[in-house]
Design a protein around this motif. Structure first.
Motif, PDB file in Angstrom:
ATOM      1  N   THR A   1       1.536 -50.914  90.965  1.00 49.94           N
ATOM      2  CA  THR A   1       1.123 -52.150  90.308  1.00 49.94           C
ATOM      3  C   THR A   1       0.552 -51.784  88.944  1.00 49.94           C
ATOM      4  OG1 THR A   1      -1.151 -52.048  91.075  1.00 49.94           O
ATOM      5  CG2 THR A   1       0.422 -53.145  92.522  1.00 49.94           C
ATOM      6  N   ALA A   2       0.105 -52.808  88.228  1.00 53.55           N
ATOM      7  CA  ALA A   2      -0.547 -52.564  86.943  1.00 53.55           C
ATOM      8  C   ALA A   2      -1.969 -52.038  87.155  1.00 53.55           C
ATOM      9  CB  ALA A   2      -0.570 -53.851  86.126  1.00 53.55           C
ATOM     10  N   GLY A   3      -2.345 -51.789  88.401  1.00 56.37           N
ATOM     11  CA  GLY A   3      -3.667 -51.229  88.687  1.00 56.37           C
ATOM     12  C   GLY A   3      -4.686 -52.308  88.973  1.00 56.37           C
ATOM     13  N   ARG A   4      -5.847 -51.868  89.440  1.00 50.58           N
ATOM     14  CA  ARG A   4      -6.903 -52.821  89.783  1.00 50.58           C
ATOM     15  C   ARG A   4      -7.288 -53.687  88.594  1.00 50.58           C
ATOM     16  NH1 ARG A   4     -11.206 -49.518  93.553  1.00 50.58           N
ATOM     17  NH2 ARG A   4      -9.892 -49.537  95.409  1.00 50.58           N
TER      18      ARG A   4
ATOM     19  N   LYS B   1       5.195 -53.733  87.566  1.00 48.07           N
ATOM     20  CA  LYS B   1       4.426 -53.745  86.315  1.00 48.07           C
ATOM     21  C   LYS B   1       3.966 -55.172  86.057  1.00 48.07           C
ATOM     22  CE  LYS B   1       4.710 -49.482  85.089  1.00 48.07           C
ATOM     23  NZ  LYS B   1       3.532 -48.653  85.107  1.00 48.07           N
ATOM     24  N   GLY B   2       2.924 -55.288  85.250  1.00 43.31           N
ATOM     25  CA  GLY B   2       2.474 -56.612  84.840  1.00 43.31           C
ATOM     26  C   GLY B   2       1.818 -57.382  85.968  1.00 43.31           C
ATOM     27  N   ARG B   3       1.563 -58.657  85.688  1.00 45.13           N
ATOM     28  CA  ARG B   3       0.740 -59.427  86.610  1.00 45.13           C
ATOM     29  C   ARG B   3       1.445 -59.694  87.940  1.00 45.13           C
ATOM     30  NH1 ARG B   3      -2.232 -63.689  83.174  1.00 45.13           N
ATOM     31  NH2 ARG B   3      -3.372 -61.947  82.312  1.00 45.13           N
ATOM     32  N   ALA B   4       2.775 -59.778  87.915  1.00 46.13           N
ATOM     33  CA  ALA B   4       3.508 -60.034  89.158  1.00 46.13           C
ATOM     34  C   ALA B   4       3.333 -58.889  90.146  1.00 46.13           C
ATOM     35  CB  ALA B   4       4.990 -60.242  88.858  1.00 46.13           C
ATOM     36  N   SER B   5       3.008 -57.696  89.644  1.00 47.91           N
ATOM     37  CA  SER B   5       2.893 -56.539  90.536  1.00 47.91           C
ATOM     38  C   SER B   5       1.762 -56.707  91.543  1.00 47.91           C
ATOM     39  CB  SER B   5       2.681 -55.256  89.730  1.00 47.91           C
ATOM     40  OG  SER B   5       1.418 -55.254  89.098  1.00 47.91           O
TER      41      SER B   5
ATOM     42  N   PRO C   1      13.762 -49.275  84.328  1.00 48.99           N
ATOM     43  CA  PRO C   1      14.655 -50.230  84.987  1.00 48.99           C
ATOM     44  C   PRO C   1      14.329 -50.333  86.478  1.00 48.99           C
ATOM     45  CG  PRO C   1      15.904 -48.894  83.457  1.00 48.99           C
ATOM     46  CD  PRO C   1      14.509 -48.329  83.483  1.00 48.99           C
ATOM     47  N   GLY C   2      14.337 -51.571  86.992  1.00 43.30           N
ATOM     48  CA  GLY C   2      14.042 -51.777  88.404  1.00 43.30           C
ATOM     49  C   GLY C   2      12.602 -52.195  88.667  1.00 43.30           C
ATOM     50  N   ASP C   3      11.770 -52.191  87.630  1.00 43.42           N
ATOM     51  CA  ASP C   3      10.372 -52.595  87.809  1.00 43.42           C
ATOM     52  C   ASP C   3      10.184 -54.113  87.750  1.00 43.42           C
ATOM     53  OD1 ASP C   3       9.447 -50.069  88.182  1.00 43.42           O
ATOM     54  OD2 ASP C   3       8.606 -49.795  86.178  1.00 43.42           O
TER      55      ASP C   3
END
Lengths: 330, 200
Positions: A144-147, B166-170, B125-127
């Motif tokens: 994830t983008a981390g905590r 990545k980003g907020r969806a992660s 790619p794939g993220d």
């Protein structure tokens, strides 16, 4: 959802104009979106600049003033501010002792503050950065983008602000800020989604009788959804979740934070349950703060933040602060 | 050969596409983001168009570099620095002085721009990000602008089953699966606008 606004496009500017009218002790640049304490730059002292999307009030603009932030940069609702704002803020508050950027860990905030730090350094301003990432609901930091940065931001800004006010050099203010973050953990729940002005409808559907556990502060859904729980059950779940990750040996500061639409009556009731659970778990409590401090527009719900402190951090936390959103000892 | 007018048309067509699709981008950003992608890009590209009319940059490189700088200064969030860096670094790779560039030069410059986005945001790619539309688009650019637009659209479509990293969806983990990525969708609009600019 009915909102007390004119049009979505001017929500942030309108709020800043109103803030300027209510707080003559702040310099509010509505056009460039920078809120600065009026006596800045303060000679010989390190300056603190933070910022982030709007919609979390009183964070960050409401924490500008003696003993806390020197300046804040409000972005659009839930959108990081732009580097130009941060550079302008840094230039306005730098006394030559340097500037600490306090950045909540969201991709947008990190990218924009990184760019701003480079630009500010080009202008001869010494810049240090500290990242706030206290939200333990994000478990999988690798993928994830981390905590996320949430409630601990208040403790970081308060304690680093007190250290700066004492005249500590930039490295010390930075390392104290980092220490506060490293010793803080948060967990939040939502009892209802929030409505952004641009969208005008709730950011997610939460059926009656359900709640979201592990939410952030941007109306994004949380880690999991469950059938509605009582205040007691939510307190047990939240405190236990935080204590899974932080085993405090020292006393803690507790922030029981409202997300925006939960009344203080409920927050105080929730705090009673949080304190009961902390006592059951043998965690000594030094100070307790209850209220809407790091909000998510009109989201209903609350978060619990614990910050393990030592004598020095407690002394800095207790030091006088005079801002629109936090004020004591003065 | 592609001149400054071509790049101005590209930016204008992007602004129009983002304007047209703003509600859709914001709707895609609701379940897995924070419901503002459309309005943020709308604000950014509108200000790019206004800036280009005022500053009148005369070369391909300066059109893109200034457009990128404008996005960084007006959009905020993650998309401001990411789209801003894409255009700014692509523009810089084209150089300030050349009055015209070849399609091959543009492809190489875009590759540099996309690499800069990867370096800044860390996505591969794939993220489930804009990279999933941009990388196949640049690869297909050797064929034609239309092929690039198709590849970008397919890349955006293919983000639906992916889990965001990545980003907020992660933050949603598995719950991000089944939603098309708003960033990849807007990136596909940018590439479609490039094909539109070429198609005159």
């Amino acid at each position: 959802m009915r909102m007390l606004i004119n049009v979505p496009e001017t929500v942030v500017a309108d709020a800043l104009r109103g803030m300027a009218a209510a707080h003559p002790e702040l310099t509010v640049d509505v056009e460039n979106r920078v809120v600065v304490r009026r006596d800045a730059p303060v000679a010989g002292k390190v300056a603190l600049v933070s910022g982030g999307g709007s919609g979390h009030e009183p964070l960050h603009g409401g924490f500008v003033g003696p003993g806390m932030l020197s300046a804040a940069c409000p972005g659009e609702v839930f959108t990081s501010p732009v580097p130009d704002q941060m550079v302008r803020a840094a230039a306005a508050v730098d006394s030559g002792a340097g500037v600490l950027f306090i950045v909540k860990n969201y991709t947008g905030d990190v990218l924009n503050f990184d760019m701003a730090a480079e630009l500010a350094e080009d202008e001869g301003i010494q810049v240090a950065k500290v990242l706030v990432n206290d939200d333990i609901a994000v478990t999988d930091s690798l993928y994830t983008a981390g905590r996320r940065g949430t409630g601990a931001t208040l403790f970081v800004e308060k304690i680093a602000g007190a250290a700066a006010e004492e005249g500590r050099p930039l490295e010390q203010v930075e390392s104290l800020a980092r220490k506060v973050n490293d010793n803080s953990r948060s967990f939040g729940v939502a009892l209802g989604a929030c409505t952004t002005p641009a969208k005008g409808s709730p950011t997610f559907d939460l059926p009656a009788g359900e709640l979201e556990l592990g939410v952030g502060i941007h109306g994004e859904p949380g880690r999991e959804r469950r059938a509605m729980m009582t205040s007691r059950e939510i307190a047990d779940f939240s405190v236990d979740a935080v204590l899974e990750d932080l085993e405090p040996r020292n006393p803690v500061l507790v922030l029981v934070n409202g997300m925006g639409a939960t009344p203080l009556l409920e927050l105080y009731g929730f705090n009673a349950e949080v304190q009961r659970r902390l006592a059951e778990r043998g965690v000594p409590v030094a100070r307790v703060l209850v209220g809407n401090y790091v909000t998510s527009l009109d989201m209903a719900g609350a978060s619990v933040t614990l910050c393990q402190i030592d004598e020095e951090l407690l002394r800095l936390y207790d030091a006088p602060v005079r801002t629109p959103g936090l004020r004591w000892g003065v | 050969m592609l001149d400054a007018d071509f790049f101005r048309r590209w930016m204008t067509a992007t602004a129009a596409a983002v304007d047209r699709e703003a509600d859709r981008l914001t709707a895609l950003d609701s379940p897995i983001g924070d419901a503002d992608h459309g309005s943020n890009l709308q604000r950014g590209f509108a200000s790019v168009v206004a800036m280009l009319e005022k500053e009148e940059p005369q070369t391909p490189g300066t059109v893109l570099a200034l457009a990128g700088r404008q996005l960084i200064s007006t959009v905020g969030g993650a998309s401001g620095p990411l789209y801003g860096t894409l255009l700014r670094r692509t523009g810089k790779a084209l150089g300030n002085d050349a009055a015209e560039v070849t399609e091959e030069q543009l492809r190489d410059a875009l590759r540099t721009g996309v690499a800069a986005v990867t370096a800044l945001g860390g996505a591969v790619p794939g993220d489930k990000t804009m990279i999933d539309a941009l990388v196949p688009a640049v690869d297909a650019l050797g064929e034609s602008f239309a092929a690039a637009a198709d590849a970008a659209e397919r890349g955006a479509e293919a983000t639906t089953p992916l889990r965001a990293r990545k980003g907020r969806a992660s933050y949603l983990g598995e719950r991000s699966v089944g939603h098309r990525d708003p960033g990849a969708t807007s990136a596909a609009l940018l590439v479609a606008a490039l094909a539109e600019a070429a198609d005159v």
